[in-house]
Scaffold this motif. Structure first.
Motif, PDB file in Angstrom:
ATOM      1  N   ASP A  16       9.868   1.657 -21.064  1.00  0.00           N
ATOM      2  CA  ASP A  16       8.465   1.846 -21.453  1.00  0.00           C
ATOM      3  C   ASP A  16       7.541   1.016 -20.567  1.00  0.00           C
ATOM      4  OD1 ASP A  16       9.211   3.575 -23.467  1.00  0.00           O
ATOM      5  OD2 ASP A  16       9.173   2.045 -25.044  1.00  0.00           O
ATOM      6  N   ALA A  17       7.931  -0.213 -20.294  1.00  0.00           N
ATOM      7  CA  ALA A  17       7.110  -1.085 -19.454  1.00  0.00           C
ATOM      8  C   ALA A  17       7.034  -0.554 -18.026  1.00  0.00           C
ATOM      9  CB  ALA A  17       7.683  -2.501 -19.464  1.00  0.00           C
ATOM     10  N   ALA A  18       8.160  -0.029 -17.522  1.00  0.00           N
ATOM     11  CA  ALA A  18       8.187   0.509 -16.161  1.00  0.00           C
ATOM     12  C   ALA A  18       7.231   1.692 -16.013  1.00  0.00           C
ATOM     13  CB  ALA A  18       9.602   0.928 -15.794  1.00  0.00           C
ATOM     14  N   LEU A  19       7.120   2.503 -17.060  1.00  0.00           N
ATOM     15  CA  LEU A  19       6.291   3.710 -17.006  1.00  0.00           C
ATOM     16  C   LEU A  19       4.845   3.444 -17.408  1.00  0.00           C
ATOM     17  CD1 LEU A  19       8.843   6.197 -18.611  1.00  0.00           C
ATOM     18  CD2 LEU A  19       8.247   6.004 -16.187  1.00  0.00           C
ATOM     19  N   MET A  30      16.482  -7.058 -14.746  1.00  0.00           N
ATOM     20  CA  MET A  30      16.921  -8.296 -15.380  1.00  0.00           C
ATOM     21  C   MET A  30      17.568  -9.238 -14.370  1.00  0.00           C
ATOM     22  SD  MET A  30      16.589  -9.463 -18.499  1.00  0.00           S
ATOM     23  CE  MET A  30      16.612  -8.100 -19.670  1.00  0.00           C
ATOM     24  N   ASP A  31      18.246  -8.689 -13.375  1.00  0.00           N
ATOM     25  CA  ASP A  31      18.851  -9.524 -12.332  1.00  0.00           C
ATOM     26  C   ASP A  31      17.794 -10.305 -11.565  1.00  0.00           C
ATOM     27  OD1 ASP A  31      18.074  -6.882 -11.445  1.00  0.00           O
ATOM     28  OD2 ASP A  31      18.979  -7.325  -9.512  1.00  0.00           O
ATOM     29  N   ARG A  32      16.713  -9.626 -11.166  1.00  0.00           N
ATOM     30  CA  ARG A  32      15.656 -10.301 -10.411  1.00  0.00           C
ATOM     31  C   ARG A  32      14.972 -11.349 -11.292  1.00  0.00           C
ATOM     32  NH1 ARG A  32      14.795  -6.821  -5.938  1.00  0.00           N
ATOM     33  NH2 ARG A  32      16.723  -5.618  -5.808  1.00  0.00           N
ATOM     34  N   ARG A  33      14.740 -11.011 -12.542  1.00  0.00           N
ATOM     35  CA  ARG A  33      14.142 -11.985 -13.452  1.00  0.00           C
ATOM     36  C   ARG A  33      14.991 -13.255 -13.516  1.00  0.00           C
ATOM     37  NH1 ARG A  33      12.411  -8.160 -18.666  1.00  0.00           N
ATOM     38  NH2 ARG A  33      11.108  -6.711 -17.470  1.00  0.00           N
ATOM     39  N   PHE A  34      16.320 -13.038 -13.633  1.00  0.00           N
ATOM     40  CA  PHE A  34      17.216 -14.187 -13.759  1.00  0.00           C
ATOM     41  C   PHE A  34      17.165 -15.067 -12.513  1.00  0.00           C
ATOM     42  CE2 PHE A  34      21.405 -16.059 -12.897  1.00  0.00           C
ATOM     43  CZ  PHE A  34      21.488 -16.926 -13.981  1.00  0.00           C
ATOM     44  N   PHE A  35      17.310 -14.479 -11.348  1.00  0.00           N
ATOM     45  CA  PHE A  35      17.347 -15.301 -10.133  1.00  0.00           C
ATOM     46  C   PHE A  35      15.981 -15.871  -9.791  1.00  0.00           C
ATOM     47  CE2 PHE A  35      21.280 -12.765  -9.416  1.00  0.00           C
ATOM     48  CZ  PHE A  35      22.154 -13.838  -9.385  1.00  0.00           C
ATOM     49  N   LYS A  76      10.442  -7.011 -12.124  1.00  0.00           N
ATOM     50  CA  LYS A  76      11.142  -8.064 -11.379  1.00  0.00           C
ATOM     51  C   LYS A  76      10.651  -9.469 -11.712  1.00  0.00           C
ATOM     52  CE  LYS A  76      11.875  -4.889  -7.488  1.00  0.00           C
ATOM     53  NZ  LYS A  76      11.678  -4.660  -6.050  1.00  0.00           N
ATOM     54  N   ARG A  77       9.396  -9.607 -12.101  1.00  0.00           N
ATOM     55  CA  ARG A  77       8.810 -10.891 -12.533  1.00  0.00           C
ATOM     56  C   ARG A  77       8.968 -12.000 -11.487  1.00  0.00           C
ATOM     57  NH1 ARG A  77       7.681 -11.816 -17.829  1.00  0.00           N
ATOM     58  NH2 ARG A  77       6.721 -13.682 -16.906  1.00  0.00           N
ATOM     59  N   LYS A  78       8.410 -11.767 -10.305  1.00  0.00           N
ATOM     60  CA  LYS A  78       8.454 -12.784  -9.258  1.00  0.00           C
ATOM     61  C   LYS A  78       7.740 -14.070  -9.663  1.00  0.00           C
ATOM     62  CE  LYS A  78       8.948  -9.834  -5.168  1.00  0.00           C
ATOM     63  NZ  LYS A  78       8.404  -9.477  -3.842  1.00  0.00           N
ATOM     64  N   ASP A  79       6.816 -13.958 -10.609  1.00  0.00           N
ATOM     65  CA  ASP A  79       6.081 -15.140 -11.052  1.00  0.00           C
ATOM     66  C   ASP A  79       6.983 -16.190 -11.676  1.00  0.00           C
ATOM     67  OD1 ASP A  79       6.146 -12.931 -13.138  1.00  0.00           O
ATOM     68  OD2 ASP A  79       5.552 -14.622 -14.393  1.00  0.00           O
ATOM     69  N   LEU A  80       8.174 -15.777 -12.121  1.00  0.00           N
ATOM     70  CA  LEU A  80       9.078 -16.730 -12.769  1.00  0.00           C
ATOM     71  C   LEU A  80       9.579 -17.802 -11.811  1.00  0.00           C
ATOM     72  CD1 LEU A  80      11.166 -14.246 -14.956  1.00  0.00           C
ATOM     73  CD2 LEU A  80       9.475 -15.903 -15.761  1.00  0.00           C
ATOM     74  N   MET A  81       9.513 -17.542 -10.484  1.00  0.00           N
ATOM     75  CA  MET A  81       9.907 -18.566  -9.516  1.00  0.00           C
ATOM     76  C   MET A  81       9.053 -19.816  -9.646  1.00  0.00           C
ATOM     77  SD  MET A  81      10.912 -16.793  -5.864  1.00  0.00           S
ATOM     78  CE  MET A  81       9.873 -15.346  -5.942  1.00  0.00           C
ATOM     79  N   LEU A  82       7.813 -19.641 -10.057  1.00  0.00           N
ATOM     80  CA  LEU A  82       6.904 -20.788 -10.157  1.00  0.00           C
ATOM     81  C   LEU A  82       7.334 -21.749 -11.246  1.00  0.00           C
ATOM     82  CD1 LEU A  82       3.505 -18.907  -9.693  1.00  0.00           C
ATOM     83  CD2 LEU A  82       4.893 -20.066  -7.962  1.00  0.00           C
ATOM     84  N   LYS A  83       8.052 -21.262 -12.259  1.00  0.00           N
ATOM     85  CA  LYS A  83       8.517 -22.134 -13.331  1.00  0.00           C
ATOM     86  C   LYS A  83       9.567 -23.116 -12.841  1.00  0.00           C
ATOM     87  CE  LYS A  83       7.630 -19.920 -17.733  1.00  0.00           C
ATOM     88  NZ  LYS A  83       8.208 -19.680 -19.058  1.00  0.00           N
ATOM     89  N   SER A  84      10.417 -22.667 -11.933  1.00  0.00           N
ATOM     90  CA  SER A  84      11.514 -23.518 -11.482  1.00  0.00           C
ATOM     91  C   SER A  84      11.192 -24.273 -10.204  1.00  0.00           C
ATOM     92  CB  SER A  84      12.780 -22.681 -11.273  1.00  0.00           C
ATOM     93  OG  SER A  84      12.489 -21.583 -10.436  1.00  0.00           O
ATOM     94  N   GLU A  97      10.450 -14.658 -22.976  1.00  0.00           N
ATOM     95  CA  GLU A  97      10.563 -13.468 -23.814  1.00  0.00           C
ATOM     96  C   GLU A  97      11.128 -12.275 -23.044  1.00  0.00           C
ATOM     97  OE1 GLU A  97      10.575 -11.377 -27.244  1.00  0.00           O
ATOM     98  OE2 GLU A  97      10.048 -13.502 -27.035  1.00  0.00           O
ATOM     99  N   CYS A  98      10.885 -12.209 -21.737  1.00  0.00           N
ATOM    100  CA  CYS A  98      11.308 -11.040 -20.955  1.00  0.00           C
ATOM    101  C   CYS A  98      12.823 -10.861 -20.945  1.00  0.00           C
ATOM    102  CB  CYS A  98      10.779 -11.137 -19.527  1.00  0.00           C
ATOM    103  SG  CYS A  98      11.462 -12.505 -18.569  1.00  0.00           S
ATOM    104  N   PHE A  99      13.573 -11.931 -21.198  1.00  0.00           N
ATOM    105  CA  PHE A  99      15.032 -11.805 -21.202  1.00  0.00           C
ATOM    106  C   PHE A  99      15.558 -11.185 -22.491  1.00  0.00           C
ATOM    107  CE2 PHE A  99      14.411 -15.328 -18.115  1.00  0.00           C
ATOM    108  CZ  PHE A  99      14.965 -14.703 -17.009  1.00  0.00           C
ATOM    109  N   ARG A 100      14.679 -10.977 -23.437  1.00  0.00           N
ATOM    110  CA  ARG A 100      15.098 -10.383 -24.709  1.00  0.00           C
ATOM    111  C   ARG A 100      14.651  -8.930 -24.852  1.00  0.00           C
ATOM    112  NH1 ARG A 100      14.264 -15.818 -26.176  1.00  0.00           N
ATOM    113  NH2 ARG A 100      12.063 -15.559 -26.623  1.00  0.00           N
ATOM    114  N   GLU A 101      14.011  -8.389 -23.840  1.00  0.00           N
ATOM    115  CA  GLU A 101      13.564  -6.994 -23.915  1.00  0.00           C
ATOM    116  C   GLU A 101      14.749  -6.032 -23.933  1.00  0.00           C
ATOM    117  OE1 GLU A 101       9.311  -7.459 -21.498  1.00  0.00           O
ATOM    118  OE2 GLU A 101      10.926  -6.218 -20.688  1.00  0.00           O
ATOM    119  N   SER A 102      14.645  -5.013 -24.766  1.00  0.00           N
ATOM    120  CA  SER A 102      15.681  -3.981 -24.814  1.00  0.00           C
ATOM    121  C   SER A 102      15.530  -3.041 -23.629  1.00  0.00           C
ATOM    122  CB  SER A 102      15.570  -3.191 -26.114  1.00  0.00           C
ATOM    123  OG  SER A 102      14.388  -2.390 -26.091  1.00  0.00           O
TER     124      SER A 102
END
Length: 738
Positions: free
Chosen positions: A523-526, A156-161, A378-386, A512-517
């Motif tokens: 589950d997604a990692a595995l 979640m930290d990597r997603r945020f930054f 980590k969702r590195k693709d999110l950098m493209l949004k900003s 949506e990824c910021f709302r994952e439990s």
């Protein structure tokens, strides 16, 4: 007869009561896994009574860690329930900086307690203002190995930054050089299973204090020694492991590549290598043969301090004793040539063919086996949004330079979690100068008030591994674990996952990824099609507590191996290296493309006894890991401090006598970067020309500094890592004013 029936009923009732009691106790025992920066990733059992953890012990069912804990984690309840825990968000109310001696490490008068809503609002408001004025890359995250749990270290930290568009952090400070060296030969960070060491007959601990810092490997080594195995230790410091060894070879710091080249000179020159394995599974052997001709034992002896006869003896014994294994650790890669040093040592089992044998090979790290897990977290693709592009990258080793000189934009905000850079970063004085900037907005998410919180504007309370759920990998074995939450967070503590989820909401991120439990993230990692993860999911991990990766028949070997319930994992027995060629690359086109020697290269470090600087600063400094602290972690706890002597400089008697220093004297250790006052311990732990000090909290010292005032931001040859062991100093008796 009646008496017999009554006795039977009493016994039955007693057994029922015992069963109910045991059932009750077991319901209160939670399986967890230690996430601290250690190869062992111990299986842990936590007893909980009335919502409070009352006992911690090792999980006896874990095949590697087998029911015992290191001295640090065995006292973990002291950490969880320490009166010094940060339990609520706090805002600074006094100027930044370490307080005067006598005010206490906690310095609570610096802080005002605030609510989470206030803290999050202040952080997001400041971030938005900085982004509007300077751009998002003016914000820098800073984190490392405070936790190695997959979710709390890198999700979640990597997603945020990434979504924020913040500067990215190259997390190179610890192991990047060694990893680059290992991967240049093998292609992936894999190594010998710890369980196989029991079958070894020749074990080299190369810069590896197994007895002190890798304790769960030690019983396997002792088992091997009971069956006649020989333990050889190569280390510039006489560690606990060296003291237990059959043969201890002290080596001059930063000369490990030279020693490995000297060993290969003998092995290849005397035709002790495995010609069949070399022919089938390596590339570049002829170039290596040519290279090692330059490194005769007599020449290597002048660099390493190890005699030519001992170099020849070691080479012959290693190459002719089967199976032989090397436990290599990261000390070799903390000098200027650390990447090449690791690469050189990694070649040894490739030319002797010891990868074919159960109990052979080499272990530096097993973490590559888990590389397919959590790739999408980590969702590195999110950098493209900003930004519409990847953000710039800042090397964490160069934090002092980044805070003081980086421009376009300058760093205006620093968010620290899972790290204590004011203690662990090189070039300490420059780091502190940057952290003291009045215009730098610094947030620290921590369990305690550390060296770094002395310079924070906002401190947020962090959970321990008792207080959140986690997915745990390892870099010293091949078992995957789910670490269950044992207790509710103490005070108002929150996990990294929850903090960055809340910050994302405060910044208005609707992804949506910021709302994952947490369970969804596990589950997604595995969720991977990699064969090593086949059949492993969250439900199985929670049911079985620990699961070995599914290596499959292609890379498991049972034929000819000692009897075992589980076939041994022999990753390179039939080649199958993860390089571009599919073979062990003794010659690397990739290194050549980087302008580096494609085979191997050694030259003494720029700060060493062989350099020009040694005319002024004549002693090589080892920044040794403590046996009981973990970098700066644990060093604030009184129960752990009682197990360590802090503030020591270990010296050889000849160096001490030259400087008229006696055991126990106060000494000043200095170079051009800074100085520090320590207490001399004159003993036999270091060789002439070498001194050794340990890394601990800077605030434990009267001056508020640790030995990183002496280290530099110079980077290694591969991996751009830190050169903590390429440091020259001088020492003098400190005369106090009368």
């Amino acid at each position: 007869m009646i008496l017999r029936v009554l006795c039977g009923l009493l016994i039955f009732r007693k057994r029922q009561d015992e069963a109910l009691y045991n059932q009750k106790v077991m319901k209160n025992v939670v399986h967890a896994a230690c996430p601290h920066d250690c190869p062992d990733a111990c299986g842990v059992l936590i007893t909980v009574e009335d919502g409070r953890a009352t006992k911690i012990k090792g999980d006896p069912a874990h095949p590697v860690t087998r029911g015992f804990l290191c001295a640090k984690v065995a006292k973990y309840l002291d950490r969880v329930y320490s009166p010094d825990r940060v339990l609520c968000p706090m805002r600074r109310v006094r100027p930044k900086g370490l307080r005067a001696a006598g005010e206490g490490a906690r310095a609570t008068q610096d802080w005002q307690s605030i609510s989470w809503d206030e803290a999050l609002a202040e952080i997001t408001t400041r971030f938005k203002k900085i982004i509007a004025e300077f751009g998002s890359e003016a914000i820098l995250p800073y984190s490392f190995g405070g936790t190695l749990g997959m979710l709390n270290s890198a999700s979640m930290d990597r997603r945020f930054f990434h979504r924020l568009g913040a500067s990215q952090l190259a997390r190179n400070i610890c192991s990047a050089a060694g990893e680059a060296g290992l991967e240049s030969v093998f292609g992936l960070k894999l190594g010998t299973e710890p369980e196989q060491f029991r079958h070894s007959r020749y074990i080299i601990a190369w810069a590896a204090n197994i007895h002190g810092n890798n304790v769960h490997l030690w019983p396997f080594i002792e088992e091997a020694r009971r069956q006649g195995a020989k333990l050889v230790v190569i280390d510039p410091y006489r560690t606990r492991t060296a003291a237990c060894a059959d043969w201890y070879l002290p080596i001059n710091p930063g000369t490990d590549a030279a020693l490995a080249l000297g060993l290969m000179h003998v092995i290849i020159g005397e035709k002790l290598y495995d010609a069949d394995y070399v022919e089938r599974y390596t590339v570049g052997f002829e170039q290596l043969r040519e290279k090692v001709r330059e490194y005769a034992p007599e020449r290597v002896a002048k660099w390493t301090g190890i005699s030519a006869s001992d170099i020849v003896k070691l080479a012959r014994e290693y190459a002719t004793t089967h199976p032989a294994v090397i436990r290599l650790n990261y000390g070799v890669q903390r000098s200027e040539g650390g990447g090449m040093a690791t690469r050189a040592v990694a070649m040894l089992p490739c030319i002797t063919g010891s990868w074919k044998e159960v109990g052979g090979g080499l272990q530096l790290s097993t973490s590559g086996a888990f590389a397919s897990i959590g790739r999408g977290l980590k969702r590195k693709d999110l950098m493209l949004k900003s930004l519409g592009r990847p953000a710039r990258t800042v090397n964490m080793v160069e934090l002092g330079k980044a805070l003081n000189t980086l421009d376009d934009p300058p760093i205006q905000a620093l968010f620290v979690y899972g790290s204590n850079p004011a203690a662990t970063c090189p070039n300490h004085n420059e780091v502190i100068r940057g952290l003291q900037r009045a215009d730098l907005f610094t947030v620290v998410h921590e369990q305690f008030l550390t060296d770094t919180t002395d310079y924070a504007d906002i401190v947020l309370p962090a959970t321990t591994f008792f207080e959140h759920k986690e997915l745990q990998t390892a870099y010293g074995h091949y078992f995957l674990q789910v670490s269950d939450q044992a207790i509710e967070p103490v005070g108002e503590c929150r996990s990294n996952v929850e903090v960055f989820r809340a910050l994302a909401e405060g910044m208005g991120f609707e992804d949506e990824c910021f709302r994952e439990s947490v369970d969804q993230m596990i589950d997604a990692a595995l969720d991977s099609d990699h064969p090593w993860l086949r059949g492993i999911d969250r439900e199985r991990l929670q049911r079985e507590a620990h699961v070995r990766l599914n290596f499959g028949e292609a890379q498991l070997c049972s034929a000819g191996q000692p009897e075992a319930s589980v076939p041994a994992f022999l990753p390179f027995a039939r080649g199958n290296f993860f390089t571009a060629s599919g073979k062990a690359e003794l010659y690397s086109e990739s290194l050549k493309a980087q302008g580096l020697d494609p085979v191997l290269h050694f030259e003494p470090p720029g700060e060493s006894r062989h350099s020009e600087q040694a005319k002024t600063f004549r002693l090589e400094l080892l920044a040794r890991k403590s046996d009981n602290f973990l970098n700066s972690t644990f060093s604030n706890l009184p129960t752990i401090q009682a197990m360590e002597d802090v503030g020591l400089l270990e010296m050889n008697s000849s160096d001490a006598q030259t400087r008229r220093i006696a055991d126990g004297d106060p000494v000043r250790v200095f170079n051009r970067r800074g100085d520090i006052l320590l207490k001399a311990r004159v003993d036999g732990a270091v060789q002439p020309g070498v001194v050794c000090a340990r890394l601990d909290w800077a605030k434990l010292a009267p001056q508020g500094r640790n030995i990183n005032v002496l280290t530099s931001e110079k980077l290694t040859d591969l991996g751009n890592s830190a050169t903590f062991y390429s440091v020259l100093v001088e020492v003098e008796l400190f005369q106090t004013a009368s």
